[in-house]
Write an enzyme that holds these catalytic residues in place. Structure first.
Site, mmCIF file in Angstrom:
data_model
loop_
_atom_site.group_PDB
_atom_site.id
_atom_site.type_symbol
_atom_site.label_atom_id
_atom_site.label_comp_id
_atom_site.label_asym_id
_atom_site.label_seq_id
_atom_site.Cartn_x
_atom_site.Cartn_y
_atom_site.Cartn_z
ATOM 1 C CB CYS A 102 -0.903 -0.005 1.229
ATOM 2 S SG CYS A 102 -1.828 1.514 1.327
ATOM 3 C CB CYS A 260 -4.767 3.948 -5.309
ATOM 4 S SG CYS A 260 -4.309 2.234 -4.946
HETATM 5 O O1 PYC Z 1 -2.193 3.444 -1.766
HETATM 6 O O2 PYC Z 1 -1.551 1.525 -2.630
HETATM 7 C C1 PYC Z 1 -2.365 2.224 -2.043
HETATM 8 C C2 PYC Z 1 -3.650 1.622 -1.613
HETATM 9 C C3 PYC Z 1 -4.097 0.356 -1.848
HETATM 10 C C4 PYC Z 1 -5.355 0.272 -1.267
HETATM 11 C C5 PYC Z 1 -5.647 1.469 -0.673
HETATM 12 N N1 PYC Z 1 -4.592 2.284 -0.912
#
Ligand code: PYC
Length: 343
Positions: A102, A260
């Site tokens: 993450c 993300c």
């Molecule tokens: O920032 O890689 C990320 C992530 C994965 C799921 C939620 N955030």
């Protein structure tokens, strides 16, 4: 991951210390104290995560789910690394289970630990995660950590599959890309409506349907490790003038409020593979709430016949609170969800 929790292993009373952050809007509840890390067996952070899941899944449910958390809560557990070169180990959990890597969570952990004085703001902090070691570079000012740049694990395009569209009679092309987690990447132009006009609930339902359909069709095996895997996240994206935008759906229908970190890497790798992004180009990725990460592919490699990229991302996290969570012996509710399929 299926976890068998022995209910009688849950103590009547427990106390946990966390520091909570948000990275571009997405929470990370970071467990600092309350689990005896010497009971987490294994010769890697991945094995320690699996040991935690086998013994302490109730801690995940307690801290991630209601009434202490919520369906979109996200967390991280800080442990000793196994890799001699790593400065710390971190694994990730959410209201539904565990992810291998993450980006927003790693930015949150590094920012919080440096600001709390628990980690020195060395130019490079090496973090062992279940997906491998990532390098973090905190950028500090007099006020604290302004931003963190992560050099992420190697990423690659795995396969392109076609599935039935979740919202029409058409078929839907999906790119499966690895960036620490396996992603199903879908162009919103192939679905009905744009990210702006489609209700979030519909996007979440489509995201889960797409993930299920891809997992039904593919037996995913990571070619770099030989490990069997599942596609865990769907990213529905659209292009913009000064930033690309996406919605990222994972777990039991959680929506990442940040752009993300791993999803930004997956998207950059797809753009690189299709000739739309070059090594060194700055990439700007916007979340569903309008927050942004900057990214770049800094290197490409060939490993065991697999073309990989080495992506970096930069984002900022802020501490939102420090908590002492209690499990009162009279409290029969140790973590519930109104929507989770397993209760
Ligand atoms: O920032 O890689 C990320 C992530 C994965 C799921 C939620 N955030």
């Amino acid at each position: 991951m299926n976890v068998d929790v022995e209910l009688d292993a849950v103590p009547a009373e427990a106390t946990f210390t966390t520091v909570d952050t948000h990275t571009a809007g997405e929470p990370t509840r970071i467990l600092l104290d309350g689990v005896d890390s010497s009971t987490l067996a294994g010769d890697s952070v991945r094995a320690r995560r699996d040991s935690f899941a086998a013994q302490y899944d109730w801690v995940r449910e307690l801290l991630m789910r209601e009434p202490r958390g919520h369906d979109d809560m996200f967390g991280a557990v800080v442990v000793d690394p196994h890799d001699d070169d790593a400065d710390l180990g971190v694994f990730f959990l959410d209201a539904d289970g565990y992810l291998d890597m993450c980006g927003h969570g790693t930015i949150g952990v590094v920012s919080a630990l440096v600001e709390l004085g628990e980690l020195s703001a060395d130019p490079t902090v090496r973090v062992e995660t279940p997906a491998g070691v990532v390098e973090a570079r905190p950028r500090c000012t007099d006020e604290g950590v302004d931003a963190v740049t992560l050099r992420m694990v190697e990423s690659f395009v795995y396969e392109r599959v076609t599935i039935p569209s979740p919202c029409s009679d058409a078929s839907l092309p999906v790119d499966v890309v690895y960036a620490g987690n396996f992603f199903a990447l879908v162009d919103a132009a192939h679905l009905d409506g744009s990210l702006e006009t489609t209700p979030t609930d519909a996007l979440v339902e489509w995201g889960l349907d797409i993930r299920d359909a891809v997992n039904e069709r593919l037996d995913v095996v990571n070619p770099l490790t030989g490990d069997a895997a599942r596609v865990s996240i769907t990213e529905i994206y659209e292009s913009g003038d000064d930033a690309d935008r996406s919605i990222v759906v994972f777990g039991d229908g959680q929506v990442d409020r940040s752009p993300c970190g791993t999803g930004t890497c997956a998207k950059m790798t797809l753009l690189y593979e299709t000739g739309r992004l070059s090594v060194g180009d700055q990439y700007v990725h916007e979340s569903i709430i309008g927050t942004r990460f900057q990214g770049r592919i800094v290197e490409t490699r060939e490993r065991d016949g697999v073309e990989t990229t080495v992506p970096t991302i930069t984002g900022s996290a802020r501490i939102t609170g420090r908590h002492t969570f209690l499990k009162d012996p009279r409290d029969g509710l140790s973590g519930f969800s109104l929507s989770a399929s397993d209760g």
